[in-house]
Design an enzyme around this catalytic site. Structure first.
Site, short mmCIF file in Angstrom:
data_model
loop_
_atom_site.label_atom_id
_atom_site.label_comp_id
_atom_site.label_asym_id
_atom_site.label_seq_id
_atom_site.Cartn_x
_atom_site.Cartn_y
_atom_site.Cartn_z
CG HIS A 80 25.26 88.49 6.92
ND1 HIS A 80 25.65 88.39 8.24
CD2 HIS A 80 24.78 87.26 6.59
CE1 HIS A 80 25.42 87.16 8.68
NE2 HIS A 80 24.89 86.46 7.69
CD GLU A 81 24.07 86.09 2.92
OE1 GLU A 81 24.78 85.06 2.84
OE2 GLU A 81 23.16 86.21 3.77
CG HIS A 84 28.18 84.06 5.63
ND1 HIS A 84 28.57 83.49 6.83
CD2 HIS A 84 26.86 84.38 5.78
CE1 HIS A 84 27.53 83.48 7.66
NE2 HIS A 84 26.49 84.02 7.05
CD GLU A 136 24.19 83.09 9.90
OE1 GLU A 136 24.36 84.28 9.50
OE2 GLU A 136 23.78 82.20 9.16
#
Length: 214
Positions: A80-81, A84, A136
């Protein structure tokens, strides 16, 4: 814990390599943010949180490891990071003027100042980026695609979010939701995506160096 940091960085690098095969609307992730630009840090803090900042820095607190059951669960947080950064959300957030300067000690604890001052912050401050709901969810979708590329399925992707739901109302929950809002909605989407995969697929145990310290 050098062994724990090394184990986390190895997993993160493997996921990053897999992410290079997951395109972004026809563009190459490696051209957007070269793999060598990424830095992965494990922060010794008892509050579960993960952040992606300007400069392709990804920081995970040790408490995140205590709130997952498998390598796959931890991989979802890391992916997820990574997503981003690859989606250039930190740059977009900064361009929108929604950058929040927060004292390192308020976000990562007193240890954060010495650990991250040179890598993530300037003058004892960490540049925290406020990602909106769309960012997100976009990062979640890409993270799930990275997990499917890496493992062949998305089993375990919901582990950390289940734990965060259990912690609603606690101080740890508040720390997490400062940078990762809308957990209930995100969990619904993650589970929907997981439903596409075959049932009874196995998750991998956490690497020994990480599990030993959890």
């Amino acid at each position: 814990h050098p062994a724990r940091r090394a184990a986390l960085q190895q997993l993160a690098r493997e996921l990053l390599q897999s992410s290079m095969s997951v395109d972004m609307d026809g563009s190459s992730p490696g051209e957007t943010v070269p793999a060598e630009h990424f830095k992965f840090l494990l922060v010794p803090l008892g509050i579960p949180n993960a952040v992606a900042t300007l400069g392709a820095n990804v920081a995970i607190t040790e408490s995140v490891i205590a709130h997952v059951l498998s390598e796959n669960g931890l991989a979802m947080v890391l992916a997820h990071e990574i997503a981003h950064v690859q989606l250039r959300h930190p740059i977009e957030a900064a361009g929108r003027g929604i950058v929040i300067q927060v004292a390192l000690t308020a976000v990562l604890g007193s240890s954060g100042n010495s650990l991250l001052g040179g890598s993530l912050g300037t003058g004892g401050l960490l540049t925290m980026l406020s990602f909106n709901r769309e960012m997100e969810l976009e990062a979640d979708r890409r993270a799930l695609a990275i997990l499917r590329q890496h493992y062949g399925h998305t089993a375990g992707a919901d582990e950390f979010f289940i734990e965060m739901e259990k912690m609603q109302g606690s101080g740890d929950w508040l720390e997490f939701t400062r940078t990762h809002p809308d957990t209930e909605r995100r969990l619904e989407i993650i589970r929907s995506e997981m439903g596409r995969d075959a049932t009874h697929v196995d998750t991998r145990p956490l690497p020994g160096a990480l599990h030993a310290g959890g």
